[in-house]
Design an enzyme around this catalytic site. Structure first.
Site, PDB file in Angstrom:
ATOM      1  N   ASP A 177       0.656  -1.214  -0.007  1.00  0.00           N
ATOM      2  CA  ASP A 177      -0.187   0.007   0.074  1.00  0.00           C
ATOM      3  C   ASP A 177       0.727   1.061  -0.085  1.00  0.00           C
ATOM      4  OD1 ASP A 177       0.910  -0.404   2.528  1.00  0.00           O
ATOM      5  OD2 ASP A 177      -1.176  -0.757   3.516  1.00  0.00           O
ATOM      6  N   ASN A 208      -7.624  -2.221  14.461  1.00  0.00           N
ATOM      7  CA  ASN A 208      -8.982  -2.425  13.987  1.00  0.00           C
ATOM      8  C   ASN A 208      -9.109  -3.828  13.048  1.00  0.00           C
ATOM      9  OD1 ASN A 208      -8.009  -1.477  11.443  1.00  0.00           O
ATOM     10  ND2 ASN A 208      -9.484   0.449  11.288  1.00  0.00           N
ATOM     11  N   HIS A 235      -7.400  -4.060  10.238  1.00  0.00           N
ATOM     12  CA  HIS A 235      -7.203  -4.067   8.849  1.00  0.00           C
ATOM     13  C   HIS A 235      -5.681  -4.588   8.568  1.00  0.00           C
ATOM     14  CE1 HIS A 235      -4.997   0.051   9.694  1.00  0.00           C
ATOM     15  NE2 HIS A 235      -3.862  -0.676   9.163  1.00  0.00           N
ATOM     16  N   GLU A 283      -9.705  -1.387   5.429  1.00  0.00           N
ATOM     17  CA  GLU A 283     -10.150  -1.164   6.485  1.00  0.00           C
ATOM     18  C   GLU A 283     -11.650  -1.687   6.921  1.00  0.00           C
ATOM     19  OE1 GLU A 283      -8.731   0.683   8.504  1.00  0.00           O
ATOM     20  OE2 GLU A 283      -8.304   2.620   7.870  1.00  0.00           O
TER      21      GLU A 283
HETATM   22  C1  GLP Z   1      -0.641   0.784   8.486  1.00  0.00           C
HETATM   23  C2  GLP Z   1      -0.433  -0.080   7.371  1.00  0.00           C
HETATM   24  C3  GLP Z   1      -0.258  -1.514   7.451  1.00  0.00           C
HETATM   25  C4  GLP Z   1       0.197  -1.805   8.936  1.00  0.00           C
HETATM   26  C5  GLP Z   1      -0.452  -0.921  10.144  1.00  0.00           C
HETATM   27  C6  GLP Z   1       0.035  -1.489  11.460  1.00  0.00           C
HETATM   28  O1  GLP Z   1      -2.026   1.245   8.477  1.00  0.00           O
HETATM   29  N1  GLP Z   1      -0.978   0.438   6.236  1.00  0.00           N
HETATM   30  O2  GLP Z   1      -0.044  -2.257   6.483  1.00  0.00           O
HETATM   31  O3  GLP Z   1       0.042  -3.337   9.362  1.00  0.00           O
HETATM   32  O4  GLP Z   1      -0.259   0.273   9.687  1.00  0.00           O
HETATM   33  O5  GLP Z   1       1.366  -0.655  11.617  1.00  0.00           O
HETATM   34  P1  GLP Z   1       2.393  -0.830  12.867  1.00  0.00           P
HETATM   35  O6  GLP Z   1       3.109  -2.135  12.448  1.00  0.00           O
HETATM   36  O7  GLP Z   1       3.042   0.274  12.971  1.00  0.00           O
HETATM   37  O8  GLP Z   1       1.572  -1.038  13.926  1.00  0.00           O
END
Ligand code: GLP
Length: 239
Positions: free
Chosen positions: A67, A134, A136, A141
């Site tokens: 992404d 959440n 995702h 989402e």
């Molecule tokens: C973002 C990314 C996700 C990731 C999430 C959690 O939203 N798009 O791919 O898994 O953050 O991030 P973190 O690993 O910093 O908790």
């Protein structure tokens, strides 16, 4: 779905790196699905160390990231293009890297082209995933359906708040992103989801033990034939 619980976050990162290393050793021209966020950092650090020690070679590998934010420049320090350069790509010899273009004129055309490119490359061999609080994955989402292809998404309040820490103010957090869809993730031959910390405990519980529902997008991984969940004790605390 296999779940492995480790004592700490560092071990989770190393275990994820070990699965990627095994894949690359078995198939040197692997197609790697990569992720951003703080969760993959330990994994990337370990891959860099093994590369520097001569144990891993990425020269035939291609990568596709999950992404990217919409509307921030690729060189913005918080763009996922820049994140990948800073935390992995600068230090290894990946043949080709791809991150969706959140600045494309026609974002939906970019989304379709991204899916087509992955398919042309033979599909993703191994996909790394973090998880949002959440539930995702990528930026898919919570919703009332699972979207198949790469899509343009509006980020939820919870995600904007979670990502706020990386930006100077909440106003600067992008509101939209381009993300591989659930179909793209489910097509990966292997999926490795990593989560650390208490913040992720509920999402991990919902993913592993709750209903399979688009309200918790990661729960669809229960239907994946080769999904591995690697978590530390804190993220596993509600299992
Ligand atoms: C973002 C990314 C996700 C990731 C999430 C959690 O939203 N798009 O791919 O898994 O953050 O991030 P973190 O690993 O910093 O908790």
């Amino acid at each position: 779905m296999q779940v492995h619980v480790f004592d700490n976050a560092q071990q989770v990162g190393k275990a994820a790196a070990a699965l990627f290393a095994a894949q690359i050793t078995r198939k040197p021209d692997s197609v790697l699905g990569l992720a951003t966020g703080s969760s993959p950092l330990g994994c990337y650090q370990q891959l860099i160390e093994w590369y520097q020690a001569g144990l891993l070679d990425f020269s035939q590998c291609v990568s596709y990231n999950l992404d990217e934010y919409v509307g921030i420049s690729h060189t913005h320090p918080e763009s996922y293009h820049q994140f990948m350069q800073d935390n992995l790509f600068h230090a290894i010899n990946m043949k080709e890297t791809h991150v969706p273009d959140g600045n494309a004129q026609d974002l939906w055309a970019e989304a379709a082209a991204y899916d087509a490119a992955i398919e042309k490359a033979g599909g993703i061999d191994i996909q790394l995933l973090g998880i949002g609080r959440n539930g995702h994955i990528g930026f898919n989402e919570p919703a009332d359906r699972f979207v198949y292809g790469t899509q343009i998404v509006s980020l939820t309040k919870s995600t904007i708040e979670a990502n706020r820490r990386f930006f100077d103010s909440e106003d600067q957090v992008p509101r939209k992103a381009i993300s591989l869809g659930i179909g793209g993730i489910m097509h990966a031959k292997a999926v490795v989801l990593i989560a650390m910390g208490e913040d992720k405990a509920q999402a991990i519980r919902d993913t592993v033990k709750g209903d399979v529902t688009p309200a918790v997008q990661a729960s669809i991984l229960r239907f994946h034939p080769n999904a591995t969940i690697l978590v530390d004790k804190a993220a596993a605390s509600l299992l």
